[in-house]
Design a protein around this motif. Structure first.
Motif, PDB file in Angstrom:
ATOM      1  N   ASN A 164      26.939  18.975  88.753  1.00 22.44           N
ATOM      2  CA  ASN A 164      27.531  18.953  90.079  1.00 22.44           C
ATOM      3  C   ASN A 164      28.968  19.477  90.040  1.00 22.44           C
ATOM      4  O   ASN A 164      29.640  19.432  89.002  1.00 22.44           O
ATOM      5  CB  ASN A 164      27.532  17.524  90.628  1.00 22.44           C
ATOM      6  N   TYR A 172      29.497   9.472  97.801  1.00 23.56           N
ATOM      7  CA  TYR A 172      29.155  10.755  98.423  1.00 23.56           C
ATOM      8  C   TYR A 172      27.812  10.604  99.145  1.00 23.56           C
ATOM      9  O   TYR A 172      26.881  10.002  98.608  1.00 23.56           O
ATOM     10  CB  TYR A 172      29.080  11.858  97.357  1.00 23.56           C
ATOM     11  N   ASN A 230      36.924   9.765  97.332  1.00 25.76           N
ATOM     12  CA  ASN A 230      37.243   9.643  95.911  1.00 25.76           C
ATOM     13  C   ASN A 230      38.532   8.845  95.780  1.00 25.76           C
ATOM     14  O   ASN A 230      39.496   9.098  96.513  1.00 25.76           O
ATOM     15  CB  ASN A 230      37.399  11.023  95.275  1.00 25.76           C
ATOM     16  N   ARG A 251      32.614  18.851  92.020  1.00 22.98           N
ATOM     17  CA  ARG A 251      33.310  17.934  92.925  1.00 22.98           C
ATOM     18  C   ARG A 251      34.703  18.460  93.245  1.00 22.98           C
ATOM     19  O   ARG A 251      35.454  18.842  92.343  1.00 22.98           O
ATOM     20  CB  ARG A 251      33.424  16.537  92.304  1.00 22.98           C
ATOM     21  N   SER A 287      38.240  17.391  95.514  1.00 19.43           N
ATOM     22  CA  SER A 287      38.883  16.262  96.190  1.00 19.43           C
ATOM     23  C   SER A 287      40.306  16.624  96.592  1.00 19.43           C
ATOM     24  O   SER A 287      40.964  17.446  95.950  1.00 19.43           O
ATOM     25  CB  SER A 287      38.914  15.022  95.283  1.00 19.43           C
ATOM     26  N   LEU A 334      31.086  17.589  87.405  1.00 24.54           N
ATOM     27  CA  LEU A 334      30.560  16.230  87.392  1.00 24.54           C
ATOM     28  C   LEU A 334      29.109  16.285  86.925  1.00 24.54           C
ATOM     29  O   LEU A 334      28.213  16.669  87.668  1.00 24.54           O
ATOM     30  CB  LEU A 334      30.665  15.607  88.789  1.00 24.54           C
ATOM     31  N   SER A 377      36.379  13.784  99.483  1.00 26.02           N
ATOM     32  CA  SER A 377      35.735  14.434  98.343  1.00 26.02           C
ATOM     33  C   SER A 377      34.454  15.126  98.788  1.00 26.02           C
ATOM     34  O   SER A 377      33.672  14.571  99.565  1.00 26.02           O
ATOM     35  CB  SER A 377      35.427  13.415  97.247  1.00 26.02           C
ATOM     36  N   TYR A 378      34.268  16.326  98.284  1.00 25.55           N
ATOM     37  CA  TYR A 378      33.058  17.127  98.526  1.00 25.55           C
ATOM     38  C   TYR A 378      32.340  17.338  97.209  1.00 25.55           C
ATOM     39  O   TYR A 378      32.968  17.641  96.186  1.00 25.55           O
ATOM     40  CB  TYR A 378      33.422  18.472  99.152  1.00 25.55           C
ATOM     41  N   VAL A 379      31.026  17.176  97.221  1.00 34.10           N
ATOM     42  CA  VAL A 379      30.229  17.400  96.012  1.00 34.10           C
ATOM     43  C   VAL A 379      29.113  18.395  96.320  1.00 34.10           C
ATOM     44  O   VAL A 379      28.361  18.219  97.286  1.00 34.10           O
ATOM     45  CB  VAL A 379      29.621  16.084  95.489  1.00 34.10           C
TER      46      VAL A 379
END
Length: 259
Positions: free
Chosen positions: A172, A73, A53, A174, A176, A161, A34-36
């Motif tokens: 944010n 994260y 995630n 997110r 995934s 998010l 997962s990238y945020v």
């Protein structure tokens, strides 16, 4: 003088496939990367966090499920404190719950969810740490690709998010992706087929109707028929029902075969 003829209807089948009749898994478990893109207000704006995630879905029916979503994260950024450059490290954990709507097809399953819960954010600078847990929500969806009845890929998931840590509002993004494991659900239903001739015994020259019947075939697959016989004349070779003209047949038994 009339001749007595017996017609036998024979069904020739190979290994019939199983029909996954509403084979909705009872439980689905997702896990992956997962990238945020984190909106850290007061910390030089938006920063990149990388982590994991995981989700557990309990499906109530084919299209509605209840989801538990958990994520972690991590990242660090350089900040200026007066004339001093320091490194600020972040740890962000989310725990969210809510409904998921899924449009299940044979080879793909897009979904949408609305999740609500909390977010725990902590930061550390020069050995001093601060943390806060606050309300969070995630609105988004994605696309699952089932590869087998028990395994698939989450091709992509994207969420807005929103968190409210440290009395602020963070918007944010997110993203995934990862692996999907599926458990439970109804077992595959075997298909069935039968063949009949009516009437089975006639005088030469009288017609005979032969019929092939099937059940539990996949509704999105086209069922085809092919008739062959060793006596008489078939009215059609590729329909579910056909008529046999027995004119001229010698007494005996004959077979009409359907595949």
């Amino acid at each position: 003088m009339k001749k007595y003829v017996v017609i036998l209807a024979v069904l020739l089948i190979g290994a019939l496939p199983l029909l996954a009749q509403d084979q909705t898994p009872r439980v689905e478990v997702f896990g992956g990367y997962s990238y945020v893109s984190a909106d850290f207000q007061g910390a030089s704006g938006r920063h990149n966090l990388n982590g994991w995630n995981g989700q557990v879905d309990i499906n109530l029916n084919r299209w509605l499920g209840l989801t538990g979503d958990f994520g972690g994260y991590y990242g660090s950024v350089g900040e200026k404190v007066g004339d001093l450059s320091v490194n600020v490290s972040f740890r962000d954990y989310s725990f969210l719950f809510g409904p998921t709507l899924t449009y299940r097809q044979q080879h793909f399953a897009p979904f949408f969810h609305a999740l609500f819960g909390g977010n725990h954010l902590s930061g550390s600078i020069l050995g001093v740490s601060a943390s806060n847990t606050a309300f969070a929500m995630a609105i988004g969806g994605g696309l699952d690709i089932p590869l087998t009845p028990h395994f698939g890929l989450r091709l992509a998931q994207a969420d807005w998010l929103r968190t409210q840590n440290f009395s602020g509002n963070q918007n944010n993004v997110r993203l995934s992706t990862g692996l999907l494991f599926m458990f439970g659900g109804a077992p595959p239903v075997p298909v069935s087929a039968s063949c009949s001739a009516s009437p089975a015994e006639v005088w030469s020259g009288d017609p005979v109707t032969v019929t092939a019947n099937g059940a539990n075939f996949h509704p999105k697959h086209t069922v085809t028929y092919a008739w062959t016989g060793n006596g008489g004349k078939l009215s059609s070779a590729n329909t579910q029902t056909a008529t046999i003209d027995t004119t001229g047949l010698a007494p005996g038994s004959y077979a009409a075969s359907a595949t």
